[in-house]
Design a protein around this motif. Structure first.
Motif, PDB file in Angstrom:
ATOM      1  N   LEU A   5       0.820  -1.205   0.000  1.00 13.04           N
ATOM      2  CA  LEU A   5       0.000   0.000   0.000  1.00 13.04           C
ATOM      3  C   LEU A   5       0.849   1.247   0.000  1.00 13.04           C
ATOM      4  O   LEU A   5       2.064   1.189   0.128  1.00 13.04           O
ATOM      5  N   THR A  21     -12.971  10.059  -0.473  1.00 12.97           N
ATOM      6  CA  THR A  21     -14.173   9.289  -0.810  1.00 12.97           C
ATOM      7  C   THR A  21     -15.124  10.072  -1.710  1.00 12.97           C
ATOM      8  O   THR A  21     -15.597   9.550  -2.710  1.00 12.97           O
ATOM      9  N   LEU A  26     -12.972   7.214  -3.996  1.00 10.88           N
ATOM     10  CA  LEU A  26     -12.360   5.967  -3.555  1.00 10.88           C
ATOM     11  C   LEU A  26     -13.196   5.329  -2.446  1.00 10.88           C
ATOM     12  O   LEU A  26     -13.486   5.970  -1.444  1.00 10.88           O
ATOM     13  N   LYS A  29     -12.124   0.385   2.185  1.00 13.68           N
ATOM     14  CA  LYS A  29     -11.972  -1.069   2.283  1.00 13.68           C
ATOM     15  C   LYS A  29     -12.009  -1.530   3.737  1.00 13.68           C
ATOM     16  O   LYS A  29     -12.557  -2.570   4.054  1.00 13.68           O
ATOM     17  N   LEU A  39      -8.221   2.648   1.643  1.00 13.30           N
ATOM     18  CA  LEU A  39      -9.093   3.012   0.532  1.00 13.30           C
ATOM     19  C   LEU A  39      -8.696   2.220  -0.702  1.00 13.30           C
ATOM     20  O   LEU A  39      -7.506   1.992  -0.952  1.00 13.30           O
ATOM     21  N   ASP A  40      -9.688   1.804  -1.487  1.00  9.32           N
ATOM     22  CA  ASP A  40      -9.436   1.054  -2.717  1.00  9.32           C
ATOM     23  C   ASP A  40      -9.092   2.032  -3.835  1.00  9.32           C
ATOM     24  O   ASP A  40      -9.954   2.741  -4.329  1.00  9.32           O
ATOM     25  N   GLY A  42      -7.694   1.045  -6.768  1.00  9.90           N
ATOM     26  CA  GLY A  42      -7.402   0.175  -7.895  1.00  9.90           C
ATOM     27  C   GLY A  42      -6.330  -0.830  -7.543  1.00  9.90           C
ATOM     28  O   GLY A  42      -6.465  -1.587  -6.594  1.00  9.90           O
ATOM     29  N   THR A  45      -3.609   0.005  -2.609  1.00  6.86           N
ATOM     30  CA  THR A  45      -4.413   0.461  -1.481  1.00  6.86           C
ATOM     31  C   THR A  45      -3.804   1.753  -0.966  1.00  6.86           C
ATOM     32  O   THR A  45      -2.596   1.831  -0.747  1.00  6.86           O
TER      33      THR A  45
END
Length: 114
Positions: A5, A21, A26, A29, A39-40, A42, A45
């Motif tokens: 990450l 967000t 994003l 997670k 946070l995702d 793609g 992380t």
């Protein structure tokens, strides 16, 4: 080691979170109170870190080794390649982690699950 990450230090997760967000879209997670929020983003992380989890002052890549006993060998290999240890390996709430500086002076975090 594999890229795990990108640690992104913030003063306050509640204050910082809407930018990521709502502004960037994003999804969250995982969140651990006011100290960590994954946070995702793609393939990567993005981890907002605050309080005791704020190990670095600037964004830094974090790499995970496969087993806790491998963290010492990973750190030794990185030091041999020119890194310096800025925070020795220590147990955190969820993993053992160490902070190193790359030859260029950037922070790099190495961690291992117990």
């Amino acid at each position: 080691m594999k890229t795990s990450l990108l640690l992104y230090p913030v003063e306050n997760i509640d204050t910082a979170l809407p930018f990521f967000t709502e502004g960037l879209g994003l999804p969250v997670k995982f969140r651990d109170g006011s100290r960590y929020c994954a946070l995702d983003a793609g393939a990567l992380t993005l981890a907002l870190v605050a309080g005791a989890e704020r190990l670095v002052a600037q964004p830094a890549l974090a790499f995970r080794v496969e087993a806790e006993e491998d963290i010492g060998a990973a750190i030794a290999r990185l030091v041999e390649a020119g890194a310096t240890v800025t925070q020795p390996a220590a147990q955190g709430p969820h993993e053992t982690r160490a902070v190193l500086a790359t030859p260029e002076g950037f922070a790099l975090v190495v961690s291992a699950k117990p």
